[in-house]
Design a protein around this motif. Sequence first.
Motif, PDB file in Angstrom:
ATOM      1  N   CYS A 174       0.825  -1.201   0.000  1.00  0.00           N
ATOM      2  CA  CYS A 174       0.000   0.000   0.000  1.00  0.00           C
ATOM      3  C   CYS A 174       0.868   1.264   0.000  1.00  0.00           C
ATOM      4  O   CYS A 174       0.534   2.259  -0.630  1.00  0.00           O
ATOM      5  CB  CYS A 174      -0.933  -0.025   1.210  1.00  0.00           C
ATOM      6  SG  CYS A 174      -2.155   1.297   1.204  1.00  0.00           S
ATOM      7  N   GLU A 175       1.996   1.211   0.718  1.00  0.00           N
ATOM      8  CA  GLU A 175       2.880   2.380   0.800  1.00  0.00           C
ATOM      9  C   GLU A 175       3.409   2.779  -0.582  1.00  0.00           C
ATOM     10  O   GLU A 175       3.546   3.968  -0.883  1.00  0.00           O
ATOM     11  CB  GLU A 175       4.048   2.113   1.752  1.00  0.00           C
ATOM     12  CG  GLU A 175       3.649   1.961   3.199  1.00  0.00           C
ATOM     13  CD  GLU A 175       3.072   0.580   3.532  1.00  0.00           C
ATOM     14  OE1 GLU A 175       3.215  -0.366   2.716  1.00  0.00           O
ATOM     15  OE2 GLU A 175       2.446   0.455   4.602  1.00  0.00           O
ATOM     16  N   ASN A 176       3.716   1.792  -1.412  1.00  0.00           N
ATOM     17  CA  ASN A 176       4.185   2.088  -2.768  1.00  0.00           C
ATOM     18  C   ASN A 176       3.093   2.765  -3.596  1.00  0.00           C
ATOM     19  O   ASN A 176       3.359   3.680  -4.369  1.00  0.00           O
ATOM     20  CB  ASN A 176       4.668   0.823  -3.469  1.00  0.00           C
ATOM     21  CG  ASN A 176       5.914   0.258  -2.842  1.00  0.00           C
ATOM     22  OD1 ASN A 176       6.665   0.958  -2.165  1.00  0.00           O
ATOM     23  ND2 ASN A 176       6.146  -1.033  -3.050  1.00  0.00           N
ATOM     24  N   PHE A 177       1.864   2.306  -3.420  1.00  0.00           N
ATOM     25  CA  PHE A 177       0.731   2.916  -4.104  1.00  0.00           C
ATOM     26  C   PHE A 177       0.561   4.372  -3.661  1.00  0.00           C
ATOM     27  O   PHE A 177       0.411   5.269  -4.488  1.00  0.00           O
ATOM     28  CB  PHE A 177      -0.556   2.134  -3.827  1.00  0.00           C
ATOM     29  CG  PHE A 177      -1.801   2.855  -4.245  1.00  0.00           C
ATOM     30  CD1 PHE A 177      -2.114   3.011  -5.585  1.00  0.00           C
ATOM     31  CD2 PHE A 177      -2.662   3.394  -3.299  1.00  0.00           C
ATOM     32  CE1 PHE A 177      -3.265   3.688  -5.978  1.00  0.00           C
ATOM     33  CE2 PHE A 177      -3.812   4.067  -3.678  1.00  0.00           C
ATOM     34  CZ  PHE A 177      -4.113   4.211  -5.024  1.00  0.00           C
ATOM     35  N   ILE A 178       0.597   4.597  -2.362  1.00  0.00           N
ATOM     36  CA  ILE A 178       0.423   5.952  -1.828  1.00  0.00           C
ATOM     37  C   ILE A 178       1.522   6.874  -2.354  1.00  0.00           C
ATOM     38  O   ILE A 178       1.258   8.001  -2.779  1.00  0.00           O
ATOM     39  CB  ILE A 178       0.391   5.940  -0.285  1.00  0.00           C
ATOM     40  CG1 ILE A 178      -0.871   5.216   0.200  1.00  0.00           C
ATOM     41  CG2 ILE A 178       0.454   7.359   0.279  1.00  0.00           C
ATOM     42  CD1 ILE A 178      -0.887   4.901   1.688  1.00  0.00           C
ATOM     43  N   ARG A 179       2.753   6.394  -2.374  1.00  0.00           N
ATOM     44  CA  ARG A 179       3.884   7.187  -2.864  1.00  0.00           C
ATOM     45  C   ARG A 179       3.698   7.533  -4.342  1.00  0.00           C
ATOM     46  O   ARG A 179       3.874   8.678  -4.760  1.00  0.00           O
ATOM     47  CB  ARG A 179       5.187   6.427  -2.654  1.00  0.00           C
ATOM     48  CG  ARG A 179       6.435   7.229  -2.915  1.00  0.00           C
ATOM     49  CD  ARG A 179       7.715   6.443  -2.637  1.00  0.00           C
ATOM     50  NE  ARG A 179       7.784   5.900  -1.290  1.00  0.00           N
ATOM     51  CZ  ARG A 179       7.715   4.596  -0.980  1.00  0.00           C
ATOM     52  NH1 ARG A 179       7.595   3.682  -1.930  1.00  0.00           N
ATOM     53  NH2 ARG A 179       7.777   4.188   0.267  1.00  0.00           N
ATOM     54  N   ALA A 180       3.324   6.545  -5.142  1.00  0.00           N
ATOM     55  CA  ALA A 180       3.127   6.774  -6.578  1.00  0.00           C
ATOM     56  C   ALA A 180       1.946   7.717  -6.823  1.00  0.00           C
ATOM     57  O   ALA A 180       2.015   8.604  -7.687  1.00  0.00           O
ATOM     58  CB  ALA A 180       2.895   5.444  -7.297  1.00  0.00           C
ATOM     59  N   PHE A 181       0.883   7.542  -6.053  1.00  0.00           N
ATOM     60  CA  PHE A 181      -0.299   8.390  -6.210  1.00  0.00           C
ATOM     61  C   PHE A 181       0.039   9.837  -5.863  1.00  0.00           C
ATOM     62  O   PHE A 181      -0.320  10.765  -6.583  1.00  0.00           O
ATOM     63  CB  PHE A 181      -1.449   7.889  -5.322  1.00  0.00           C
ATOM     64  CG  PHE A 181      -2.754   8.573  -5.611  1.00  0.00           C
ATOM     65  CD1 PHE A 181      -3.616   8.055  -6.549  1.00  0.00           C
ATOM     66  CD2 PHE A 181      -3.104   9.755  -4.965  1.00  0.00           C
ATOM     67  CE1 PHE A 181      -4.826   8.690  -6.836  1.00  0.00           C
ATOM     68  CE2 PHE A 181      -4.292  10.402  -5.242  1.00  0.00           C
ATOM     69  CZ  PHE A 181      -5.161   9.864  -6.186  1.00  0.00           C
ATOM     70  N   ARG A 182       0.756  10.020  -4.758  1.00  0.00           N
ATOM     71  CA  ARG A 182       1.138  11.366  -4.328  1.00  0.00           C
ATOM     72  C   ARG A 182       2.035  12.034  -5.387  1.00  0.00           C
ATOM     73  O   ARG A 182       1.879  13.210  -5.691  1.00  0.00           O
ATOM     74  CB  ARG A 182       1.857  11.326  -2.991  1.00  0.00           C
ATOM     75  CG  ARG A 182       2.169  12.719  -2.428  1.00  0.00           C
ATOM     76  CD  ARG A 182       2.988  12.662  -1.158  1.00  0.00           C
ATOM     77  NE  ARG A 182       2.400  11.871  -0.105  1.00  0.00           N
ATOM     78  CZ  ARG A 182       1.552  12.328   0.812  1.00  0.00           C
ATOM     79  NH1 ARG A 182       1.186  13.574   0.798  1.00  0.00           N
ATOM     80  NH2 ARG A 182       1.091  11.521   1.747  1.00  0.00           N
ATOM     81  N   LYS A 183       2.947  11.274  -5.958  1.00  0.00           N
ATOM     82  CA  LYS A 183       3.851  11.816  -6.973  1.00  0.00           C
ATOM     83  C   LYS A 183       3.069  12.270  -8.206  1.00  0.00           C
ATOM     84  O   LYS A 183       3.362  13.318  -8.786  1.00  0.00           O
ATOM     85  CB  LYS A 183       4.889  10.764  -7.362  1.00  0.00           C
ATOM     86  CG  LYS A 183       5.920  11.268  -8.329  1.00  0.00           C
ATOM     87  CD  LYS A 183       6.972  10.214  -8.610  1.00  0.00           C
ATOM     88  CE  LYS A 183       8.016  10.759  -9.577  1.00  0.00           C
ATOM     89  NZ  LYS A 183       9.035   9.766  -9.891  1.00  0.00           N
TER      90      LYS A 183
END
Length: 150
Positions: A127-136
């Motif tokens: 989930c953390e990777n998704f959140i990071r990519a989404f924020r970017k």
Amino acid sequence: MTKKEELARLVERLNESEAASVIAFAKSLSKKAGAASPKISGPQKSRDRLAALREEVRQNPQKWTVDAMAESFGRTRARFSVLYKKAFGVSPDREKREFLNQKARGLLSGTNKTVQKIAAECGYNECENFIRAFRKSNGMSPLQYRKTRT
């Protein structure tokens, strides 16, 4: 040069939507005249195959990798990437990420699913990777995005 060859050369220089319009128009003319549809081959056939593959990726971006797209198209990853970028003006990897981002935004604004479930549906193991990519991509977290859309 025959009329068909001339038409094929012109169509090769058009973008995807222009080419589709010209082909549809040519088909309608040939049907009215009782002739067979003009056959476009070579680069236009390749473009049509790329467009069909692009639509498959748009529908299920989480199921595709650039390697899988290249294999499906019968080219190496490097050659496929060059052809894709030439046809659509964007790399296949970048466009796949954009399709994933569109899917995530749609799920965030159109459902009450948790961010973890949306991350999983978009093909992220963490989930953390998704959140990071989404924020970017969007300049805000998935939860912030959801709050602005409700």
